[in-house]
Structures are given as C-alpha cells and as structure tokens.
Design a protein around this motif. Structure first.
Motif, PDB file in Angstrom:
ATOM      1  N   PHE A 198      -2.121  12.634 -11.828  1.00  0.00           N
ATOM      2  CA  PHE A 198      -1.065  11.621 -11.810  1.00  0.00           C
ATOM      3  C   PHE A 198      -1.219  10.782 -13.083  1.00  0.00           C
ATOM      4  N   HIS A 199      -0.384  11.061 -14.074  1.00  0.00           N
ATOM      5  CA  HIS A 199      -0.498  10.356 -15.352  1.00  0.00           C
ATOM      6  C   HIS A 199       0.002   8.922 -15.223  1.00  0.00           C
ATOM      7  N   ASP A 200       1.125   8.717 -14.606  1.00  0.00           N
ATOM      8  CA  ASP A 200       1.665   7.391 -14.353  1.00  0.00           C
ATOM      9  C   ASP A 200       2.566   7.499 -13.127  1.00  0.00           C
ATOM     10  N   GLU A 201       3.474   6.564 -12.950  1.00  0.00           N
ATOM     11  CA  GLU A 201       4.342   6.558 -11.781  1.00  0.00           C
ATOM     12  C   GLU A 201       5.486   7.559 -11.887  1.00  0.00           C
ATOM     13  N   PRO A 260      -0.818  10.648  -2.343  1.00  0.00           N
ATOM     14  CA  PRO A 260      -1.118  10.776  -0.905  1.00  0.00           C
ATOM     15  C   PRO A 260      -1.446   9.453  -0.234  1.00  0.00           C
ATOM     16  N   GLN A 261      -1.880   8.476  -1.010  1.00  0.00           N
ATOM     17  CA  GLN A 261      -2.267   7.205  -0.415  1.00  0.00           C
ATOM     18  C   GLN A 261      -1.106   6.243  -0.236  1.00  0.00           C
ATOM     19  N   ALA A 262       0.097   6.589  -0.674  1.00  0.00           N
ATOM     20  CA  ALA A 262       1.256   5.695  -0.571  1.00  0.00           C
ATOM     21  C   ALA A 262       1.647   5.510   0.892  1.00  0.00           C
ATOM     22  N   CYS A 263       1.966   4.275   1.281  1.00  0.00           N
ATOM     23  CA  CYS A 263       2.348   3.956   2.659  1.00  0.00           C
ATOM     24  C   CYS A 263       3.868   3.939   2.788  1.00  0.00           C
ATOM     25  N   GLN A 264       4.345   3.875   4.039  1.00  0.00           N
ATOM     26  CA  GLN A 264       5.777   3.901   4.298  1.00  0.00           C
ATOM     27  C   GLN A 264       6.470   2.643   3.751  1.00  0.00           C
ATOM     28  N   GLY A 265       5.814   1.496   3.848  1.00  0.00           N
ATOM     29  CA  GLY A 265       6.411   0.270   3.326  1.00  0.00           C
ATOM     30  C   GLY A 265       6.628   0.330   1.825  1.00  0.00           C
ATOM     31  N   GLU A 266       5.670   0.914   1.121  1.00  0.00           N
ATOM     32  CA  GLU A 266       5.811   1.056  -0.334  1.00  0.00           C
ATOM     33  C   GLU A 266       6.967   1.978  -0.690  1.00  0.00           C
ATOM     34  N   ILE A 267       7.158   3.033   0.102  1.00  0.00           N
ATOM     35  CA  ILE A 267       8.267   3.956  -0.143  1.00  0.00           C
ATOM     36  C   ILE A 267       9.594   3.227   0.019  1.00  0.00           C
ATOM     37  N   PHE A 268       9.722   2.477   1.113  1.00  0.00           N
ATOM     38  CA  PHE A 268      11.005   1.815   1.380  1.00  0.00           C
ATOM     39  C   PHE A 268      11.290   0.707   0.374  1.00  0.00           C
ATOM     40  N   GLU A 269      10.248   0.061  -0.109  1.00  0.00           N
ATOM     41  CA  GLU A 269      10.462  -1.022  -1.080  1.00  0.00           C
ATOM     42  C   GLU A 269      11.154  -0.511  -2.343  1.00  0.00           C
ATOM     43  N   GLU A 270      10.885   0.723  -2.731  1.00  0.00           N
ATOM     44  CA  GLU A 270      11.484   1.277  -3.937  1.00  0.00           C
ATOM     45  C   GLU A 270      12.965   1.608  -3.775  1.00  0.00           C
ATOM     46  N   LEU A 271      13.427   1.809  -2.541  1.00  0.00           N
ATOM     47  CA  LEU A 271      14.837   2.180  -2.364  1.00  0.00           C
ATOM     48  C   LEU A 271      15.629   1.144  -1.580  1.00  0.00           C
ATOM     49  N   SER A 272      15.050  -0.048  -1.325  1.00  0.00           N
ATOM     50  CA  SER A 272      15.755  -1.061  -0.542  1.00  0.00           C
ATOM     51  C   SER A 272      17.019  -1.544  -1.256  1.00  0.00           C
ATOM     52  N   ARG A 285       7.004  12.851  -3.428  1.00  0.00           N
ATOM     53  CA  ARG A 285       5.952  12.308  -2.572  1.00  0.00           C
ATOM     54  C   ARG A 285       5.002  13.424  -2.150  1.00  0.00           C
ATOM     55  N   PHE A 286       3.699  13.200  -2.366  1.00  0.00           N
ATOM     56  CA  PHE A 286       2.653  14.136  -1.957  1.00  0.00           C
ATOM     57  C   PHE A 286       2.048  13.655  -0.631  1.00  0.00           C
ATOM     58  N   ARG A 287       1.990  14.546   0.326  1.00  0.00           N
ATOM     59  CA  ARG A 287       1.311  14.204   1.581  1.00  0.00           C
ATOM     60  C   ARG A 287      -0.161  14.597   1.477  1.00  0.00           C
ATOM     61  N   PRO A 288      -1.059  13.897   2.155  1.00  0.00           N
ATOM     62  CA  PRO A 288      -2.494  14.230   2.075  1.00  0.00           C
ATOM     63  C   PRO A 288      -2.809  15.554   2.764  1.00  0.00           C
ATOM     64  N   ARG A 289      -3.919  16.144   2.375  1.00  0.00           N
ATOM     65  CA  ARG A 289      -4.362  17.405   2.971  1.00  0.00           C
ATOM     66  C   ARG A 289      -4.892  17.158   4.378  1.00  0.00           C
ATOM     67  N   LEU A 290      -4.519  18.057   5.300  1.00  0.00           N
ATOM     68  CA  LEU A 290      -4.992  17.970   6.677  1.00  0.00           C
ATOM     69  C   LEU A 290      -6.383  18.589   6.805  1.00  0.00           C
ATOM     70  N   ARG A 291      -7.031  18.344   7.927  1.00  0.00           N
ATOM     71  CA  ARG A 291      -8.420  18.778   8.106  1.00  0.00           C
ATOM     72  C   ARG A 291      -8.531  20.301   8.129  1.00  0.00           C
ATOM     73  N   HIS A 292      -7.581  20.962   8.794  1.00  0.00           N
ATOM     74  CA  HIS A 292      -7.691  22.412   8.951  1.00  0.00           C
ATOM     75  C   HIS A 292      -7.203  23.177   7.731  1.00  0.00           C
ATOM     76  N   GLU A 293      -6.691  22.472   6.724  1.00  0.00           N
ATOM     77  CA  GLU A 293      -6.168  23.145   5.545  1.00  0.00           C
ATOM     78  C   GLU A 293      -7.282  23.405   4.533  1.00  0.00           C
ATOM     79  N   SER A 294      -6.982  24.291   3.576  1.00  0.00           N
ATOM     80  CA  SER A 294      -7.964  24.640   2.542  1.00  0.00           C
ATOM     81  C   SER A 294      -8.118  23.490   1.549  1.00  0.00           C
ATOM     82  N   GLU A 295      -8.808  23.737   0.459  1.00  0.00           N
ATOM     83  CA  GLU A 295      -9.086  22.689  -0.517  1.00  0.00           C
ATOM     84  C   GLU A 295      -7.796  22.194  -1.177  1.00  0.00           C
TER      85      GLU A 295
END
Length: 576
Positions: free
Chosen positions: A265-268, A301-313, A249-259
C-alpha cells in the motif's frame, strides 16, 4: 492441705514397696531357715567306711554288683569325697544363716515402724480431706454470696452505662450543632458576598446575554452558509472529475485460508500486488510478477465500517441536492461485498432522514419512496410485491422507466426502510459454493427516491439514491458448481460481461454512439447509474488470500477499466 495429702499418699506407696520387699526377703530366709533346721534336727550318722557305701535303688545295686571290685572301690571312694565336700559347704553357709536371721529381725522391726507411720499418715490424710471439704463448702457459700451481690449491682451498672452513653451522645450532638451553626454563619457571610457580586454583575450579565444571543445567531447563519458552500464545492469537484469513482477494499484473511498475498500500500490511492514465486522456462531461476493499480481510494484490511462511510457521506448527501447517486459493489464471492453494503446502506438511510428532518425545519417538504429488486437468472424479482407477482420483466426506453413499473413503498422514517431491507435480505437467492457457504446468486438493487418542494417558493428538487450489490464475479472453475448452481453462475457471468461491454462502450463513446444497455436486465436497470446522468461510485471488494490472487487480479482489472471510463459531468434535477 492438698499437697500434704498427696505427700502422705506418696510416702505410703514408698513404704508399701519397702514392706513388700522385706516380706519377700523374709519369706526366702524363712524357707532357708526351715531347711537348716531340718538338717540340724536330723541326727548325724557316723561316717561309714568306704567299703560299706552302696547304691540305693535296686537297679543301681544290680549294676553295682556286676562291677569288678576295683571299680566298686573307686565308686565308694568318690562317693565319700562327695559327702565330704557337701559337709564343707554346709560349714561355710552357717555364718550366712546367722546374718539372714539378723536381717529378718531388722525387717520385722522396720515393718512395725512403717505400719505405725502409715497409720499416722492415714489419720493425717483423713483430717486433711475433712479440712478440704470444709473449705470447699465455705468457698461455695462465698461464691453464692458474691453472685448475689453482683446481681444486685447489675442494674446500677446498666444505668451507669446508659447515662455515660447518653452523655457522650449529647456532647457529640452539641458539637455537631455548634459546627452547623458555624457553617451557617459562614454560609450567610458567603451568601451576602455573592449577593453583592450578583448585584454588581447583573447589569453586565444582561449586556453579555444580548451580545451572546446576537453572536449565536450570526454563528448559526455562518454554519448554514458553510454547509451549503461545502456541498457546492463537493458537487463542483465531482462534476470536474467527470468519471466513475472507484474505491478498493481488501478484506482480511480468514483463519482457514492460506497465506496472505504480498500487497504494498503505497498511499491511499496506489497499490502493488505480487504473485507467488514462478520458475523460469529453464527452471533454473525464480521470479514473481508485480501488478500496479490506481484508484480514488484504497482501504486496507484494518479499515472499519465507519471509516468507509465517512468517505462517501457527502456523495450520499448529493441526492438531497437533486442528483442521481449510484453506489454498487463488485468482486468475487466472499470478497466482502454484502458485508460492506449491509453497513453502507443503513448508515446512508439514517443520514438521509437526518438531513430531511433538518431541511423540513427550514421549510422544505420531502416525499421518500423506495424500491427493492433482484435480478436472478436474467429475471427481475420485485421483493416488495406479493408472492404471486414477484417476477416481472423490465421494459422501457431508459433505466428509470424500467424501474418505475415495480412496487414503490412510501416511507416516513428510517426504521421502515431497515425493516424492508431485512425482509429483502431474507428473500434473496443464496446457495453454498466452494468460495462461500452463503453465496449470493443474484444482483440486488435498492433505490431511494427523494422529491422535495419548498413551501415559501416554487423550488423543487428530485434526487435518487441507488445501491447495487452485484453477485460474485468468480469463474466457474473457482466456484466448482454444477446443475442449478452452474446455470446461475452462467447467468451471473453473462450479466457481468454485459456490464463490462457497457463500460467499454462508455469509455470510447462518441456522439451518437451505441451503448448496449439492453444486452442484460442488469445493465438496463443500471442505465441511470452509468449513463452520465448520475454520480457513480463502485466498490471493488477483494481478498488478501494468496489462493484467491487470480480472482483478485481479475476484479482489480475490471475496476481499473471502470475507473478509466469518463461519462461526463452529472446533471442536477433542480427547478427554482
């Protein structure tokens, strides 16, 4: 009459102006006449010879006596000529005097006529004002009479208005009543028609109800069979897979961080990372390195918490089927491990209790207990124990024996577990580092044990659901810690290194081969999760920031090593 008075006043003002004008002119003419009379009254003195003309004042006489005779003669001649010119001018003014006298006479006559006219106009204006006063008195009396009549007619007007309003209201009510009667008649007809239809379809409805009830029972049975079948197929798929599953899982870049780093992402399941531009040895060209990775599932980075849990329910539900399930999060500090686990653990607890409630309705009875542990500086802390007995050692020949010596808390509902998790989060060791303001300085372990028995038979199942939130895997150079924080980082890296040794041993495991679980308290507690007797899932949490690329590559390489590890099919603890 008012206009007549205004006209008289205007005429009076005009005549007054004319009178004043003539008075001024007559006064001027009178003064001139008096002057002429004085001139005429004066006796004319005979013209004296020029030689006898002398100045009048003594000073002038003295000056005149000093003059020579020629100048005296010239002065006397000039004085005589001046006297003659004056007499000539007086002769010329005589006709004008007669004309002024005539004008004064005419002015006096006009003034007398004007005064008579003004007296007449004044009398007329007084009469007009008296007439206006009389008319106003009459108007006032008529107005009072009119108001009295209106006061007398007001009650009758009010009565007429009330009667008109009441009549309109009665007509409106009558129209509404007629409309209501018509609607009731229409409703009666429609009701009769519906009653006829009900009587016609009543028998058919009874038949359909019986058929629907039977179909509903069959559908419910099919759904229950499909749920069991789905679980069986999922467990069979995981058994055939045989290795530890890895989610990235990739988290999005924060405002104070660099580029952001360049990630494709080729596929899932497949991703490619590119490093920043590097110069060649000669410094004449630039190039970047590419790194390919393959995992069971990749979340952007755009994945939500519900989507994460759905894969391991389904993996969480396997604990109710009698399997050991282990889910642990790995990655650098600030990569999103605790953020992911704080969503996965409560959702998993809610799902387990919902499934337990459904199984209890089918004759199963479950007992659920939970344990909360923390590994800090190679010491195990029991977060559910009293404060004076929190730190204990982990002993035993396997991971379950090492855990069973700590506090077990029996739970009846999901809210109890949520409260215990909140308490454990408050007591966990955290500190500020260069990587994160609130960095976890310990490994957290949460286990939920399930013991189920069926009342109608002797069937029993025993499942275990474990969640491990590992401390940050960054190097000391990246965290820039000193003192106690440096000591904590050394213990963390040592335990994670022991975890890597265990993964390496499992990867090349041979019959009878040694796996160094005892090298660390962490690996000792995770023995059940990694020893081939459980379904294991590891989350590797990384950052999209280009400045964190070295730590991201280190975490992804470790996750690839875990993904390549084959630990064999898990075993189910179920007794019929």
């Amino acid at each position: 009459s008012i206009s007549r008075v205004i006209t008289c006043q205007h005429v009076t003002m005009v005549l007054g102006d004319i009178t004043n004008t003539y008075r001024i002119r007559s006064d001027g003419l009178k003064s001139q006449k008096d002057k002429r009379a004085a001139v005429e009254i004066e006796p004319r003195t005979p013209r004296t010879p020029r030689a006898t003309l002398t100045p009048k004042t003594p000073e002038a006489r003295r000056c005149f006596a000093r003059l020579p005779e020629s100048e005296k003669a010239a002065w006397s001649e000039a004085r005589a000529e001046q006297q003659q010119r004056i007499e000539a001018v007086l002769e010329q003014l005589r006709p004008w005097r007669h004309q002024a006298k005539e004008l004064r006479r005419r002015g006096n006559a006009s003034q007398q006529r004007m005064e008579a006219k003004c007296q007449e106009q004044w009398a007329q204006s007084q009469e007009a004002e008296l007439r206006i006063f009389e008319l106003r008195e009459g108007e006032a009396s008529l107005t009072a009479e009119l108001h009295q009549l209106l006061d007398q007619l007001r009650p009758e007007d009010e009565l007429h208005r009330r009667l008109a309003t009441g009549l309109a209201a009665k007509e409106s009510a009558l129209a509404e009543d007629q409309q209501t009667v018509q609607e009731l008649l229409d409703a009666k007809v429609a009701m009769q028609q519906r009653n006829c239809c009900k009587q016609e379809f009543h028998g058919r409805l009874q038949e359909l109800r019986g058929t629907e009830r039977q179909q509903q029972q069959e559908r419910q049975q099919v759904l229950e069979d499909h749920v069991l079948r789905r679980r069986q197929l999922h467990n069979r798929y995981l058994n055939l897979k045989g290795n530890i599953r890895v989610f990235c899982r990739f988290r999005p870049r924060l405002r104070h961080e660099s580029e952001e780093a360049k990630v494709a992402f080729h596929d899932e399941q497949r991703i490619t990372l590119q490093s920043e531009m590097l110069k060649s040895v000669t410094g004449l060209s630039e190039h970047c390195n590419s790194y390919d990775f393959h995992f069971d599932q990749v979340f952007g980075p755009q994945a939500c918490q519900g989507e994460i849990f759905e894969e391991l329910s389904l993996l969480v539900q396997s604990a109710l089927d009698g399997y050991k399930v282990a889910i642990f999060a790995y990655g650098q500090t600030g990569g999103g491990k605790t953020y992911t686990m704080d969503s996965v653990i409560p959702r998993s607890v809610d799902l387990v209790f919902r499934e337990v409630a459904e199984l209890r309705s089918k004759g199963w009875d479950f007992e659920l207990t939970c344990t909360l542990l923390e590994v800090y500086n190679e010491s195990v802390f029991d977060l559910l124990a009293p404060r004076d007995a929190k730190e204990r050692s982990a002993h035993g020949t396997d991971g379950r024996q090492a855990v069973e010596q700590f506090t077990f808390r029996r739970v009846q509902e999901a809210s109890q577990v949520h409260r215990l998790l909140a308490k454990a989060a408050r007591e966990r060791h955290t500190a500020s580092t260069a990587c994160n303001d609130r960095s976890s300085r310990s490994h957290a372990l949460f286990q939920l044990a399930l013991e189920g028995t069926q009342a109608n038979s002797s069937a029993r199942c025993s499942g275990l659901l474990s969640f491990v939130d590992l401390a940050g895997s960054e190097r000391v150079l990246a965290s820039q810690v000193q003192g106690d924080r440096l000591r904590e980082a050394q213990y963390i890296n040592r335990s994670l290194s022991a975890l890597g040794d265990v993964i390496e041993a499992l990867k090349r495991k041979k019959p009878g081969g040694h796996v160094p679980y005892r090298n660390s308290r962490l690996t000792m507690l995770l023995k059940d999760s990694l020893g081939g007797d459980a379904k294991a899932l590891m989350f590797v949490n990384v950052s999209m920031c280009l400045g964190h690329l070295p730590e991201t590559l280190s975490s992804l390489r470790f996750a690839s090593k875990v993904h390549a590890c084959e630990v064999g099919p898990p075993s189910r603890r179920f007794a019929a």
